[in-house]
Scaffold this motif. Structure first.
Motif, mmCIF file in Angstrom:
data_model
loop_
_atom_site.group_PDB
_atom_site.id
_atom_site.type_symbol
_atom_site.label_atom_id
_atom_site.label_comp_id
_atom_site.label_asym_id
_atom_site.label_seq_id
_atom_site.Cartn_x
_atom_site.Cartn_y
_atom_site.Cartn_z
ATOM 1 N N ILE A 61 16.279 3.089 7.040
ATOM 2 C CA ILE A 61 16.244 3.320 5.429
ATOM 3 C C ILE A 61 17.941 3.493 5.113
ATOM 4 C CG2 ILE A 61 15.442 4.597 3.519
ATOM 5 C CD1 ILE A 61 13.053 5.460 5.187
ATOM 6 N N ARG A 62 18.018 2.586 3.917
ATOM 7 C CA ARG A 62 19.334 2.795 3.220
ATOM 8 C C ARG A 62 19.181 2.951 1.942
ATOM 9 N NH1 ARG A 62 24.850 0.410 5.939
ATOM 10 N NH2 ARG A 62 26.192 2.167 5.595
ATOM 11 N N ASP A 63 19.610 3.686 1.304
ATOM 12 C CA ASP A 63 19.877 3.604 -0.288
ATOM 13 C C ASP A 63 21.079 3.052 -0.592
ATOM 14 O OD1 ASP A 63 17.231 4.849 -0.512
ATOM 15 O OD2 ASP A 63 18.009 6.895 -0.806
ATOM 16 N N LEU A 64 21.198 2.020 -1.491
ATOM 17 C CA LEU A 64 22.274 1.284 -1.778
ATOM 18 C C LEU A 64 22.345 1.253 -3.405
ATOM 19 C CD1 LEU A 64 21.576 -1.684 0.331
ATOM 20 C CD2 LEU A 64 22.975 -0.143 0.701
ATOM 21 N N MET A 65 23.710 1.275 -3.640
ATOM 22 C CA MET A 65 24.074 1.042 -5.007
ATOM 23 C C MET A 65 24.556 -0.427 -5.338
ATOM 24 S SD MET A 65 24.179 2.570 -8.203
ATOM 25 C CE MET A 65 24.459 4.233 -7.806
ATOM 26 N N ILE A 66 24.042 -1.447 -5.970
ATOM 27 C CA ILE A 66 24.452 -2.675 -6.152
ATOM 28 C C ILE A 66 24.797 -2.788 -7.680
ATOM 29 C CG2 ILE A 66 24.035 -5.128 -5.871
ATOM 30 C CD1 ILE A 66 21.576 -4.284 -3.965
ATOM 31 N N PHE A 73 32.378 -9.615 -9.348
ATOM 32 C CA PHE A 73 32.130 -9.253 -7.806
ATOM 33 C C PHE A 73 30.961 -8.295 -7.727
ATOM 34 C CE2 PHE A 73 36.233 -10.945 -7.310
ATOM 35 C CZ PHE A 73 36.477 -11.051 -5.903
ATOM 36 N N VAL A 74 30.168 -8.752 -6.815
ATOM 37 C CA VAL A 74 29.000 -7.834 -6.484
ATOM 38 C C VAL A 74 29.362 -6.781 -5.609
ATOM 39 C CG1 VAL A 74 26.468 -7.619 -5.758
ATOM 40 C CG2 VAL A 74 27.171 -9.298 -7.336
ATOM 41 N N VAL A 75 29.114 -5.421 -5.824
ATOM 42 C CA VAL A 75 29.905 -4.517 -4.851
ATOM 43 C C VAL A 75 28.628 -3.672 -4.271
ATOM 44 C CG1 VAL A 75 31.449 -2.521 -4.427
ATOM 45 C CG2 VAL A 75 31.982 -4.218 -5.613
ATOM 46 N N VAL A 76 28.272 -3.411 -2.908
ATOM 47 C CA VAL A 76 27.241 -2.941 -2.225
ATOM 48 C C VAL A 76 27.667 -1.597 -1.705
ATOM 49 C CG1 VAL A 76 25.504 -3.002 -0.768
ATOM 50 C CG2 VAL A 76 26.059 -4.850 -1.966
ATOM 51 N N THR A 77 27.341 -0.492 -2.329
ATOM 52 C CA THR A 77 27.869 0.601 -2.091
ATOM 53 C C THR A 77 26.830 1.592 -1.429
ATOM 54 O OG1 THR A 77 29.237 0.617 -3.840
ATOM 55 C CG2 THR A 77 29.009 2.972 -2.865
ATOM 56 N N ASP A 78 26.879 2.449 -0.300
ATOM 57 C CA ASP A 78 25.805 3.289 0.467
ATOM 58 C C ASP A 78 25.884 4.659 -0.849
ATOM 59 O OD1 ASP A 78 24.616 5.406 1.756
ATOM 60 O OD2 ASP A 78 25.405 4.649 3.544
ATOM 61 N N VAL A 79 24.829 4.933 -0.956
ATOM 62 C CA VAL A 79 24.524 6.303 -1.878
ATOM 63 C C VAL A 79 24.888 7.418 -1.117
ATOM 64 C CG1 VAL A 79 22.843 7.391 -3.080
ATOM 65 C CG2 VAL A 79 22.893 5.086 -3.227
ATOM 66 N N ARG A 83 30.556 5.004 0.243
ATOM 67 C CA ARG A 83 31.406 4.009 0.682
ATOM 68 C C ARG A 83 30.869 2.592 0.406
ATOM 69 N NH1 ARG A 83 32.010 5.222 6.530
ATOM 70 N NH2 ARG A 83 33.465 3.325 6.616
ATOM 71 N N ASP A 84 31.928 1.717 0.131
ATOM 72 C CA ASP A 84 31.537 0.287 -0.157
ATOM 73 C C ASP A 84 30.923 -0.337 1.061
ATOM 74 O OD1 ASP A 84 32.033 0.757 -2.518
ATOM 75 O OD2 ASP A 84 34.069 -0.409 -2.667
ATOM 76 N N ILE A 85 30.069 -0.924 1.134
ATOM 77 C CA ILE A 85 29.422 -1.464 2.510
ATOM 78 C C ILE A 85 29.948 -3.205 2.538
ATOM 79 C CG2 ILE A 85 27.490 -2.074 3.886
ATOM 80 C CD1 ILE A 85 26.056 -0.057 2.579
ATOM 81 N N ALA A 86 29.759 -3.693 1.446
ATOM 82 C CA ALA A 86 30.153 -5.155 1.080
ATOM 83 C C ALA A 86 30.424 -5.388 -0.099
ATOM 84 C CB ALA A 86 29.002 -6.094 1.510
ATOM 85 N N SER A 87 31.196 -6.637 -0.399
ATOM 86 C CA SER A 87 31.531 -7.198 -1.772
ATOM 87 C C SER A 87 31.508 -8.394 -1.689
ATOM 88 C CB SER A 87 33.249 -6.668 -2.140
ATOM 89 O OG SER A 87 33.690 -7.164 -3.252
ATOM 90 N N TYR A 88 30.898 -9.132 -2.510
ATOM 91 C CA TYR A 88 30.719 -10.542 -2.882
ATOM 92 C C TYR A 88 31.363 -10.979 -3.787
ATOM 93 C CZ TYR A 88 26.823 -9.181 0.420
ATOM 94 O OH TYR A 88 26.134 -8.687 1.283
#
Length: 164
Positions: A61-66, A73-79, A83-88
């Motif tokens: 399970i991982r809670d994400l802030m998208i 840019f779409v930025v995915v952050t671990d709540v 920390r930023d996980i991915a950036s599109y």
């Protein structure tokens, strides 16, 4: 203005038999409806004939802030770790972007803040789901094909996801 009888319809119908559904067809339809209702009740009470998806317990399970930045840019952050996980970029992450648009629309209708986290879950059966914690909506990503599942499964990663 007079009644509809002045149009001549009722005068033309006098003495004629009404158009009826044939008895065999009528009773056949009633029988089909009764059989369908009985099959549904039988399936629900006995469990025979039902197809159920057994997901099992969550594996990760991982809670994400998208979020979407002003430069699109779409930025995915671990709540948990912030920390930023991915950036599109604007031309990348098509399925992640599309999912975000769908959830943003649901959040707008439900008047849920856009900074509420999403929950990404990998299940024992191998399924992956994305849940909106704010609205309670859940999408099982397997329905969109293995490439799209992989796009989100990569966001679970080896670090940061809460393993159970």
């Amino acid at each position: 203005m007079g009644s509809a009888s002045h149009l001549g319809y009722w005068a033309d119908r006098k003495g004629k038999t009404p158009n009826r559904v044939p008895r065999g067809l009528f009773f056949g339809l009633i029988g089909l409806l009764a059989f369908t209702a009985a099959a549904i009740v039988f399936g629900q009470t006995t469990g025979l004939g039902l197809v159920k998806q057994q997901l099992g317990a969550p594996v990760a399970i991982r809670d994400l802030m998208i979020t979407r930045s002003t430069s699109d840019f779409v930025v995915v952050t671990d709540v948990a770790t912030r920390r930023d996980i991915a950036s599109y970029g604007p031309q990348a992450g098509g399925f992640v972007r599309g999912s975000l648009r769908a959830f943003e629309r649901m959040r707008q209708v439900a008047k849920v803040p856009f900074d509420t986290p999403y929950r990404l879950i990998k299940w024992e059966a191998g399924a992956v789901s994305l849940s909106d914690i704010g609205t309670g909506e859940r999408i099982y990503l397997d329905a969109f094909g293995p490439d799209n599942v992989a796009a989100f499964e990569a966001l679970l990663g080896s670090q940061g996801g809460e393993s159970q």
